[in-house]
Design a protein around this motif. Structure first.
Motif, PDB file in Angstrom:
ATOM      1  N   ASP A 267      13.224 -19.685  43.920  1.00 39.77           N
ATOM      2  CA  ASP A 267      14.459 -19.942  44.160  1.00 39.77           C
ATOM      3  C   ASP A 267      15.512 -19.845  42.992  1.00 39.77           C
ATOM      4  N   VAL A 268      15.000 -20.555  41.710  1.00 39.08           N
ATOM      5  CA  VAL A 268      15.758 -20.501  40.593  1.00 39.08           C
ATOM      6  C   VAL A 268      15.989 -19.010  40.267  1.00 39.08           C
ATOM      7  N   VAL A 269      14.673 -18.508  39.898  1.00 36.29           N
ATOM      8  CA  VAL A 269      14.766 -16.900  39.748  1.00 36.29           C
ATOM      9  C   VAL A 269      15.803 -16.237  40.309  1.00 36.29           C
ATOM     10  N   ALA A 270      15.878 -16.134  41.857  1.00 42.43           N
ATOM     11  CA  ALA A 270      16.650 -15.419  42.741  1.00 42.43           C
ATOM     12  C   ALA A 270      18.283 -15.934  42.277  1.00 42.43           C
ATOM     13  N   ARG A 271      18.513 -17.186  41.942  1.00 43.35           N
ATOM     14  CA  ARG A 271      19.745 -17.533  41.857  1.00 43.35           C
ATOM     15  C   ARG A 271      20.409 -17.226  40.855  1.00 43.35           C
ATOM     16  N   LEU A 272      19.595 -17.173  39.689  1.00 41.93           N
ATOM     17  CA  LEU A 272      19.886 -16.567  38.283  1.00 41.93           C
ATOM     18  C   LEU A 272      19.997 -15.096  38.330  1.00 41.93           C
ATOM     19  N   GLY A 273      19.594 -14.494  39.358  1.00 43.25           N
ATOM     20  CA  GLY A 273      19.640 -12.883  39.137  1.00 43.25           C
ATOM     21  C   GLY A 273      18.170 -12.408  38.322  1.00 43.25           C
ATOM     22  N   LEU A 274      17.368 -13.158  37.829  1.00 39.78           N
ATOM     23  CA  LEU A 274      16.304 -12.908  37.030  1.00 39.78           C
ATOM     24  C   LEU A 274      15.271 -11.768  37.864  1.00 39.78           C
ATOM     25  N   PRO A 275      14.778 -10.961  37.288  1.00 37.29           N
ATOM     26  CA  PRO A 275      13.553  -9.976  37.972  1.00 37.29           C
ATOM     27  C   PRO A 275      12.213 -10.932  38.482  1.00 37.29           C
ATOM     28  N   ARG A 276      12.117 -10.358  39.787  1.00 37.62           N
ATOM     29  CA  ARG A 276      11.130 -11.205  40.427  1.00 37.62           C
ATOM     30  C   ARG A 276       9.568 -10.672  39.765  1.00 37.62           C
ATOM     31  N   ARG A 277       9.035 -11.519  38.946  1.00 33.47           N
ATOM     32  CA  ARG A 277       7.860 -10.885  38.331  1.00 33.47           C
ATOM     33  C   ARG A 277       6.549 -11.612  38.911  1.00 33.47           C
ATOM     34  N   LEU A 278       5.366 -10.977  38.937  1.00 34.53           N
ATOM     35  CA  LEU A 278       4.357 -11.583  39.375  1.00 34.53           C
ATOM     36  C   LEU A 278       3.952 -12.782  38.764  1.00 34.53           C
ATOM     37  N   GLU A 279       4.061 -12.703  37.461  1.00 35.63           N
ATOM     38  CA  GLU A 279       3.781 -13.887  36.296  1.00 35.63           C
ATOM     39  C   GLU A 279       4.400 -15.325  36.931  1.00 35.63           C
ATOM     40  N   TYR A 280       5.693 -15.054  37.433  1.00 31.40           N
ATOM     41  CA  TYR A 280       6.389 -16.287  37.793  1.00 31.40           C
ATOM     42  C   TYR A 280       5.518 -16.984  39.038  1.00 31.40           C
ATOM     43  N   THR A 281       5.075 -15.896  39.898  1.00 29.13           N
ATOM     44  CA  THR A 281       4.182 -16.655  40.905  1.00 29.13           C
ATOM     45  C   THR A 281       2.967 -16.974  40.751  1.00 29.13           C
ATOM     46  N   THR A 282       2.079 -16.173  39.725  1.00 31.01           N
ATOM     47  CA  THR A 282       0.848 -16.617  39.561  1.00 31.01           C
ATOM     48  C   THR A 282       0.827 -17.921  38.579  1.00 31.01           C
ATOM     49  N   ARG A 283       1.586 -17.954  37.659  1.00 29.65           N
ATOM     50  CA  ARG A 283       1.720 -19.116  36.869  1.00 29.65           C
ATOM     51  C   ARG A 283       2.473 -20.454  37.255  1.00 29.65           C
ATOM     52  N   ALA A 284       3.330 -19.983  38.172  1.00 27.08           N
ATOM     53  CA  ALA A 284       3.914 -21.182  38.922  1.00 27.08           C
ATOM     54  C   ALA A 284       2.841 -21.973  39.821  1.00 27.08           C
ATOM     55  N   ASN A 285       2.180 -21.238  40.322  1.00 33.25           N
ATOM     56  CA  ASN A 285       0.945 -21.782  40.995  1.00 33.25           C
ATOM     57  C   ASN A 285      -0.180 -22.463  40.094  1.00 33.25           C
ATOM     58  N   MET A 286      -0.336 -21.986  38.904  1.00 33.00           N
ATOM     59  CA  MET A 286      -1.172 -22.697  37.917  1.00 33.00           C
ATOM     60  C   MET A 286      -0.350 -23.906  37.402  1.00 33.00           C
TER      61      MET A 286
END
Length: 79
Positions: free
Chosen positions: A3-22
């Motif tokens: 949600d933060v990534v989308a609101r800031l207009g940041l690229p949707r990176r796989l790293e955000y998903t995998t590291r957020a889970n971590m």
């Protein structure tokens, strides 16, 4: 985090998903264990790996925020 990534207009990176889970599974769970008064055995190598992953995620996020600010990508059209 997405949600933060989308609101800031940041690229949707796989790293955000995998590291957020971590972060959710490793960092937050370990923090909660300690905060609730339970003993947590943590080996130095485990700590160093977690530390490295968190810093890498923070650096990536910082770079993306700076890039979004410099290109005005954070200024989304609101309808």
């Amino acid at each position: 985090m997405s949600d933060v990534v989308a609101r800031l207009g940041l690229p949707r990176r796989l790293e955000y998903t995998t590291r957020a889970n971590m972060i959710d599974e490793e960092l937050v769970n370990r923090r909660n264990t300690i905060a609730h008064g339970q003993f947590l055995e943590l080996k130095a190598n485990d700590f160093l790996a977690l530390h490295e992953n968190v810093l890498a995620l923070l650096q990536l996020f910082t770079d993306d925020v700076k890039n979004a600010a410099s290109t005005n990508a954070h200024l989304a059209d609101t309808v």
